[in-house]
Design a protein around this motif. Structure first.
Motif, PDB file in Angstrom:
ATOM      1  N   ASP A   1       0.828  -1.216   0.000  1.00  0.00           N
ATOM      2  CA  ASP A   1       0.000   0.000   0.000  1.00  0.00           C
ATOM      3  C   ASP A   1       0.857   1.259   0.000  1.00  0.00           C
ATOM      4  O   ASP A   1       0.542   2.226  -0.694  1.00  0.00           O
ATOM      5  CB  ASP A   1      -0.945   0.002   1.202  1.00  0.00           C
ATOM      6  N   ALA A   2       1.937   1.258   0.769  1.00  0.00           N
ATOM      7  CA  ALA A   2       2.832   2.417   0.797  1.00  0.00           C
ATOM      8  C   ALA A   2       3.471   2.637  -0.564  1.00  0.00           C
ATOM      9  O   ALA A   2       3.602   3.777  -1.022  1.00  0.00           O
ATOM     10  CB  ALA A   2       3.900   2.240   1.877  1.00  0.00           C
ATOM     11  N   MET A   3       3.853   1.545  -1.241  1.00  0.00           N
ATOM     12  CA  MET A   3       4.445   1.674  -2.571  1.00  0.00           C
ATOM     13  C   MET A   3       3.423   2.221  -3.557  1.00  0.00           C
ATOM     14  O   MET A   3       3.721   3.135  -4.334  1.00  0.00           O
ATOM     15  CB  MET A   3       4.983   0.327  -3.051  1.00  0.00           C
ATOM     16  N   LEU A   4       2.211   1.661  -3.535  1.00  0.00           N
ATOM     17  CA  LEU A   4       1.167   2.111  -4.455  1.00  0.00           C
ATOM     18  C   LEU A   4       0.819   3.576  -4.232  1.00  0.00           C
ATOM     19  O   LEU A   4       0.524   4.308  -5.188  1.00  0.00           O
ATOM     20  CB  LEU A   4      -0.073   1.236  -4.325  1.00  0.00           C
ATOM     21  N   ALA A   5       0.872   4.018  -2.982  1.00  0.00           N
ATOM     22  CA  ALA A   5       0.557   5.418  -2.663  1.00  0.00           C
ATOM     23  C   ALA A   5       1.551   6.377  -3.297  1.00  0.00           C
ATOM     24  O   ALA A   5       1.223   7.542  -3.540  1.00  0.00           O
ATOM     25  CB  ALA A   5       0.521   5.615  -1.147  1.00  0.00           C
ATOM     26  N   THR A   6       2.767   5.907  -3.576  1.00  0.00           N
ATOM     27  CA  THR A   6       3.780   6.756  -4.221  1.00  0.00           C
ATOM     28  C   THR A   6       3.825   6.535  -5.730  1.00  0.00           C
ATOM     29  O   THR A   6       4.701   7.074  -6.406  1.00  0.00           O
ATOM     30  CB  THR A   6       5.179   6.504  -3.622  1.00  0.00           C
ATOM     31  N   GLY A   7       2.903   5.698  -6.250  1.00  0.00           N
ATOM     32  CA  GLY A   7       2.857   5.451  -7.685  1.00  0.00           C
ATOM     33  C   GLY A   7       3.764   4.319  -8.136  1.00  0.00           C
ATOM     34  O   GLY A   7       3.897   4.071  -9.325  1.00  0.00           O
ATOM     35  N   GLU A   8       4.364   3.610  -7.202  1.00  0.00           N
ATOM     36  CA  GLU A   8       5.262   2.500  -7.539  1.00  0.00           C
ATOM     37  C   GLU A   8       4.502   1.191  -7.369  1.00  0.00           C
ATOM     38  O   GLU A   8       3.782   0.999  -6.390  1.00  0.00           O
ATOM     39  CB  GLU A   8       6.478   2.521  -6.611  1.00  0.00           C
ATOM     40  N   HIS A   9       4.654   0.293  -8.316  1.00  0.00           N
ATOM     41  CA  HIS A   9       3.981  -1.003  -8.244  1.00  0.00           C
ATOM     42  C   HIS A   9       4.922  -2.014  -7.605  1.00  0.00           C
ATOM     43  O   HIS A   9       6.103  -2.059  -7.940  1.00  0.00           O
ATOM     44  CB  HIS A   9       3.572  -1.468  -9.642  1.00  0.00           C
ATOM     45  N   PRO A  10       4.435  -2.834  -6.683  1.00  0.00           N
ATOM     46  CA  PRO A  10       5.318  -3.743  -5.950  1.00  0.00           C
ATOM     47  C   PRO A  10       5.840  -4.944  -6.738  1.00  0.00           C
ATOM     48  O   PRO A  10       6.790  -5.592  -6.292  1.00  0.00           O
ATOM     49  CB  PRO A  10       4.461  -4.219  -4.772  1.00  0.00           C
ATOM     50  N   VAL A  11       5.302  -5.240  -7.906  1.00  0.00           N
ATOM     51  CA  VAL A  11       5.725  -6.441  -8.637  1.00  0.00           C
ATOM     52  C   VAL A  11       7.229  -6.464  -8.870  1.00  0.00           C
ATOM     53  O   VAL A  11       7.904  -7.451  -8.578  1.00  0.00           O
ATOM     54  CB  VAL A  11       4.980  -6.577  -9.980  1.00  0.00           C
ATOM     55  N   GLY A  12       7.774  -5.395  -9.408  1.00  0.00           N
ATOM     56  CA  GLY A  12       9.209  -5.358  -9.713  1.00  0.00           C
ATOM     57  C   GLY A  12      10.065  -5.522  -8.471  1.00  0.00           C
ATOM     58  O   GLY A  12      11.051  -6.258  -8.475  1.00  0.00           O
ATOM     59  N   LYS A  13       9.683  -4.838  -7.403  1.00  0.00           N
ATOM     60  CA  LYS A  13      10.459  -4.925  -6.160  1.00  0.00           C
ATOM     61  C   LYS A  13      10.390  -6.324  -5.567  1.00  0.00           C
ATOM     62  O   LYS A  13      11.390  -6.847  -5.077  1.00  0.00           O
ATOM     63  CB  LYS A  13       9.982  -3.893  -5.150  1.00  0.00           C
ATOM     64  N   VAL A  14       9.215  -6.945  -5.608  1.00  0.00           N
ATOM     65  CA  VAL A  14       9.084  -8.308  -5.086  1.00  0.00           C
ATOM     66  C   VAL A  14       9.944  -9.261  -5.907  1.00  0.00           C
ATOM     67  O   VAL A  14      10.697 -10.059  -5.355  1.00  0.00           O
ATOM     68  CB  VAL A  14       7.601  -8.756  -5.065  1.00  0.00           C
ATOM     69  N   ARG A  15       9.855  -9.178  -7.223  1.00  0.00           N
ATOM     70  CA  ARG A  15      10.646 -10.079  -8.084  1.00  0.00           C
ATOM     71  C   ARG A  15      12.137  -9.897  -7.846  1.00  0.00           C
ATOM     72  O   ARG A  15      12.884 -10.867  -7.712  1.00  0.00           O
ATOM     73  CB  ARG A  15      10.304  -9.832  -9.552  1.00  0.00           C
ATOM     74  N   GLN A  16      12.602  -8.655  -7.800  1.00  0.00           N
ATOM     75  CA  GLN A  16      14.016  -8.375  -7.582  1.00  0.00           C
ATOM     76  C   GLN A  16      14.447  -8.843  -6.200  1.00  0.00           C
ATOM     77  O   GLN A  16      15.510  -9.434  -6.036  1.00  0.00           O
ATOM     78  CB  GLN A  16      14.294  -6.892  -7.746  1.00  0.00           C
ATOM     79  N   SER A  17      13.635  -8.586  -5.208  1.00  0.00           N
ATOM     80  CA  SER A  17      13.983  -8.950  -3.836  1.00  0.00           C
ATOM     81  C   SER A  17      14.068 -10.463  -3.659  1.00  0.00           C
ATOM     82  O   SER A  17      14.982 -10.967  -3.008  1.00  0.00           O
ATOM     83  CB  SER A  17      12.958  -8.373  -2.854  1.00  0.00           C
TER      84      SER A  17
END
Length: 120
Positions: free
Chosen positions: A55-71
């Motif tokens: 939710d915090a990522m989406l609130a800044t306009g960033e989608h979590p898919v890329g971060k989850v995959r990279q992480s």
């Protein structure tokens, strides 16, 4: 310019979560998959190495898919990433399972979900 779901929701006077749920219903994805009430054996809180607030990522306009995959790619085998959100991230769950990750998601309280991704 590219519009984000967050911007579209704001322009329509909706919460992002509500718009996502409306879009899922419109796409025929209105039924959440049944979640098992039993956590899998691999889910050990001591192995959680990273926590992400979708939710915090989406609130800044960033989608979590890329971060989850990279992480997940940076985790050691058996280590876990925990994602929290106000919705069950069904498309992300499907994507990560197809990529070989072990995934478990549970509603931790009304309207709050935790999803754990374990690198095999």
């Amino acid at each position: 310019r590219v519009a984000t779901i967050e911007r579209a929701a704001h322009m329509g006077g909706l919460a992002t979560r509500d718009l996502v749920l409306d879009l899922r219903r419109a796409a025929g994805q209105d039924q959440e998959p049944a979640a098992s009430s039993d956590a899998p054996a691999w889910l050990d809180p001591a192995r959680v190495r990273l926590e992400i607030d979708a939710d915090a990522m989406l609130a800044t306009g960033e989608h979590p898919v890329g971060k989850v995959r990279q992480s997940i790619a940076n985790l050691e085998s058996g280590e876990i990433l925990q994602l929290t959100s106000s919705f069950r991230p069904t498309p992300l769950i499907d994507l990560m399972q197809k990529g070989g990750a072990q995934v478990y998601s549970a509603e931790t309280e009304p309207g709050r979900f935790a999803t754990w991704f374990c690198r095999p």
